[in-house]
Design a protein around this motif. Structure first.
Motif, PDB file in Angstrom:
ATOM      1  N   PHE A   1       0.828  -1.201   0.000  1.00 27.81           N
ATOM      2  CA  PHE A   1       0.000   0.000   0.000  1.00 27.81           C
ATOM      3  C   PHE A   1       0.870   1.263   0.000  1.00 27.81           C
ATOM      4  CE2 PHE A   1      -2.240   3.369   2.316  1.00 27.81           C
ATOM      5  CZ  PHE A   1      -3.341   3.523   1.495  1.00 27.81           C
ATOM      6  N   THR A   2       1.922   1.174   0.887  1.00 25.62           N
ATOM      7  CA  THR A   2       2.832   2.321   0.948  1.00 25.62           C
ATOM      8  C   THR A   2       3.546   2.521  -0.385  1.00 25.62           C
ATOM      9  OG1 THR A   2       3.158   1.941   3.306  1.00 25.62           O
ATOM     10  CG2 THR A   2       4.795   3.313   2.160  1.00 25.62           C
ATOM     11  N   THR A   3       3.961   1.385  -0.973  1.00 22.19           N
ATOM     12  CA  THR A   3       4.629   1.468  -2.278  1.00 22.19           C
ATOM     13  C   THR A   3       3.688   2.046  -3.335  1.00 22.19           C
ATOM     14  OG1 THR A   3       6.003  -0.428  -1.721  1.00 22.19           O
ATOM     15  CG2 THR A   3       5.832   0.161  -4.040  1.00 22.19           C
ATOM     16  N   HIS A   4       2.440   1.567  -3.319  1.00 25.09           N
ATOM     17  CA  HIS A   4       1.460   2.092  -4.283  1.00 25.09           C
ATOM     18  C   HIS A   4       1.210   3.586  -4.061  1.00 25.09           C
ATOM     19  CE1 HIS A   4      -1.881   2.032  -7.056  1.00 25.09           C
ATOM     20  NE2 HIS A   4      -2.665   2.574  -6.107  1.00 25.09           N
ATOM     21  N   SER A   5       1.089   3.938  -2.747  1.00 29.96           N
ATOM     22  CA  SER A   5       0.885   5.361  -2.429  1.00 29.96           C
ATOM     23  C   SER A   5       2.085   6.198  -2.861  1.00 29.96           C
ATOM     24  CB  SER A   5       0.632   5.533  -0.926  1.00 29.96           C
ATOM     25  OG  SER A   5      -0.537   4.844  -0.536  1.00 29.96           O
ATOM     26  N   LEU A   6       3.296   5.612  -2.570  1.00 32.12           N
ATOM     27  CA  LEU A   6       4.502   6.346  -2.974  1.00 32.12           C
ATOM     28  C   LEU A   6       4.601   6.453  -4.489  1.00 32.12           C
ATOM     29  CD1 LEU A   6       7.133   4.878  -0.467  1.00 32.12           C
ATOM     30  CD2 LEU A   6       6.175   7.195  -0.487  1.00 32.12           C
ATOM     31  N   ARG A   7       4.179   5.359  -5.186  1.00 38.37           N
ATOM     32  CA  ARG A   7       4.206   5.402  -6.649  1.00 38.37           C
ATOM     33  C   ARG A   7       3.233   6.456  -7.164  1.00 38.37           C
ATOM     34  NH1 ARG A   7       3.181   0.488  -7.506  1.00 38.37           N
ATOM     35  NH2 ARG A   7       5.349  -0.244  -7.713  1.00 38.37           N
ATOM     36  N   GLN A   8       2.022   6.495  -6.570  1.00 33.13           N
ATOM     37  CA  GLN A   8       1.047   7.523  -6.974  1.00 33.13           C
ATOM     38  C   GLN A   8       1.577   8.918  -6.643  1.00 33.13           C
ATOM     39  OE1 GLN A   8      -2.600   6.456  -4.971  1.00 33.13           O
ATOM     40  NE2 GLN A   8      -3.238   5.055  -6.628  1.00 33.13           N
ATOM     41  N   GLU A   9       2.169   9.061  -5.436  1.00 33.44           N
ATOM     42  CA  GLU A   9       2.709  10.363  -5.068  1.00 33.44           C
ATOM     43  C   GLU A   9       3.851  10.758  -5.992  1.00 33.44           C
ATOM     44  OE1 GLU A   9       3.030  13.895  -2.877  1.00 33.44           O
ATOM     45  OE2 GLU A   9       1.458  12.362  -3.000  1.00 33.44           O
ATOM     46  N   ASN A  10       4.662   9.704  -6.315  1.00 34.83           N
ATOM     47  CA  ASN A  10       5.765   9.969  -7.235  1.00 34.83           C
ATOM     48  C   ASN A  10       5.245  10.399  -8.607  1.00 34.83           C
ATOM     49  OD1 ASN A  10       8.381  10.122  -8.165  1.00 34.83           O
ATOM     50  ND2 ASN A  10       8.453   7.973  -8.768  1.00 34.83           N
ATOM     51  N   GLU A  11       4.206   9.714  -9.085  1.00 35.91           N
ATOM     52  CA  GLU A  11       3.600  10.093 -10.363  1.00 35.91           C
ATOM     53  C   GLU A  11       3.010  11.500 -10.289  1.00 35.91           C
ATOM     54  OE1 GLU A  11       0.771   7.099 -11.224  1.00 35.91           O
ATOM     55  OE2 GLU A  11       2.265   5.586 -11.829  1.00 35.91           O
ATOM     56  N   ARG A  12       2.343  11.771  -9.131  1.00 34.62           N
ATOM     57  CA  ARG A  12       1.760  13.111  -8.970  1.00 34.62           C
ATOM     58  C   ARG A  12       2.846  14.184  -8.957  1.00 34.62           C
ATOM     59  NH1 ARG A  12       0.636  16.875  -5.279  1.00 34.62           N
ATOM     60  NH2 ARG A  12       1.787  15.772  -3.666  1.00 34.62           N
ATOM     61  N   LEU A  13       3.918  13.864  -8.174  1.00 36.18           N
ATOM     62  CA  LEU A  13       5.025  14.822  -8.103  1.00 36.18           C
ATOM     63  C   LEU A  13       5.717  14.965  -9.455  1.00 36.18           C
ATOM     64  CD1 LEU A  13       6.594  13.896  -4.643  1.00 36.18           C
ATOM     65  CD2 LEU A  13       5.224  15.918  -5.211  1.00 36.18           C
ATOM     66  N   THR A  14       5.855  13.819 -10.164  1.00 35.80           N
ATOM     67  CA  THR A  14       6.459  13.871 -11.508  1.00 35.80           C
ATOM     68  C   THR A  14       5.600  14.716 -12.445  1.00 35.80           C
ATOM     69  OG1 THR A  14       7.430  11.691 -11.177  1.00 35.80           O
ATOM     70  CG2 THR A  14       7.261  12.493 -13.433  1.00 35.80           C
ATOM     71  N   LYS A  15       4.261  14.502 -12.385  1.00 36.32           N
ATOM     72  CA  LYS A  15       3.355  15.294 -13.209  1.00 36.32           C
ATOM     73  C   LYS A  15       3.415  16.763 -12.819  1.00 36.32           C
ATOM     74  CE  LYS A  15      -1.470  15.515 -14.655  1.00 36.32           C
ATOM     75  NZ  LYS A  15      -2.833  14.911 -14.489  1.00 36.32           N
ATOM     76  N   LEU A  16       3.434  16.988 -11.480  1.00 34.83           N
ATOM     77  CA  LEU A  16       3.504  18.365 -11.003  1.00 34.83           C
ATOM     78  C   LEU A  16       4.816  19.017 -11.424  1.00 34.83           C
ATOM     79  CD1 LEU A  16       2.209  20.609  -9.299  1.00 34.83           C
ATOM     80  CD2 LEU A  16       3.324  19.621  -7.289  1.00 34.83           C
ATOM     81  N   GLN A  17       5.917  18.228 -11.331  1.00 30.26           N
ATOM     82  CA  GLN A  17       7.208  18.761 -11.765  1.00 30.26           C
ATOM     83  C   GLN A  17       7.201  19.061 -13.247  1.00 30.26           C
ATOM     84  OE1 GLN A  17      10.448  16.059 -11.188  1.00 30.26           O
ATOM     85  NE2 GLN A  17      12.032  17.597 -11.549  1.00 30.26           N
ATOM     86  N   SER A  18       6.579  18.139 -14.027  1.00 29.09           N
ATOM     87  CA  SER A  18       6.498  18.368 -15.476  1.00 29.09           C
ATOM     88  C   SER A  18       5.692  19.620 -15.788  1.00 29.09           C
ATOM     89  CB  SER A  18       5.874  17.143 -16.142  1.00 29.09           C
ATOM     90  OG  SER A  18       5.737  17.361 -17.537  1.00 29.09           O
TER      91      SER A  18
END
Length: 224
Positions: free
Chosen positions: A51-68
């Motif tokens: 769950f944490t990994t999935h959350s981190l992956r989603q957060e990472n995707e969100r942060l990646t999208k936000l960074q983009s």
């Protein structure tokens, strides 16, 4: 008897070990329960890690999208800033060119104005000299014509006296001469009339020249 003896021996051997076997069995059960508990705990930990990994992956995707998006916005801002700077530079260049053209235009207008004033002054002086020369010429012509008129008057008077004298003295004898004198007198009278007409015309012309000169001077003074 022998069978009973064997059974007793087996019981005597098994009974002391039964407690040990039972205890081992209980220990095995407890260990199995502990392993099950540990397995469940590890499973929960694994699920939590997933769950944490999935959350981190989603957060990472969100942060990646936000960074983009941030990088894209930053690129847009840089592009707009570059365009704005280019527009400012272009505006400054156009403004400088406009000021330079305005300066050149004022400079040209000043040169044209000075040249125009010089030409107007020269033309005014030329016209004034022409009017003065024309006036002097007309006055000189009038004086000559007046002198001629005076001479003709004197000559006419002389001829008239001669005619009177001839007519009084020898009227019948000198008819032909009298006729000649009359003809001369008529011619002189016509010349006198012609000279008088020319003098009047020249005097009128002089009057008009004077009016033109006064009008020109007043016009020049109003223009100045």
């Amino acid at each position: 008897m022998a069978g009973s003896s064997n059974e007793e021996e087996m019981e005597s051997v098994l009974l002391p070990n039964f407690d040990l076997i039972y205890q081992d069995f209980k220990n095995a059960i407890a260990e199995i329960e502990l392993l099950k508990s540990n397995s469940n705990a590890e499973l929960k930990i694994r699920e939590a890690l997933q769950f944490t990994t999935h959350s981190l992956r989603q957060e990472n995707e969100r942060l990646t999208k936000l960074q983009s998006e941030s990088l894209h916005n930053l690129a847009d801002q840089l592009e707009r800033r570059t365009k704005c700077q280019s527009l400012k530079e272009e505006l400054k260049r156009v403004s400088d060119e406009s000021l330079h053209q305005e300066y050149e235009h004022r400079k040209s207008m000043d040169l044209l104005k000075r040249d125009y004033m010089t030409k107007v002054g020269d033309l005014e002086a030329q016209i004034h000299r022409g009017l003065l020369l024309e006036k002097a010429t007309n006055e000189a012509t009038i004086n000559l014509l007046r002198q001629d008129l005076t001479a003709h008057k004197t000559h006419v008077q002389t001829l008239a006296k001669r005619l009177d004298c001839v007519h009084f003295d020898v009227e019948s004898k000198y008819d032909l001469e009298m006729q000649d004198l009359k003809d001369c007198l008529m011619i002189e009278q016509e010349e006198k009339n012609e000279l008088s007409r020319k003098i009047q015309e020249l005097e009128k012309e002089c009057g008009r020249c004077g009016k033109r000169d006064n009008l020109f001077v007043s016009t020049v003074q109003r223009g100045k």
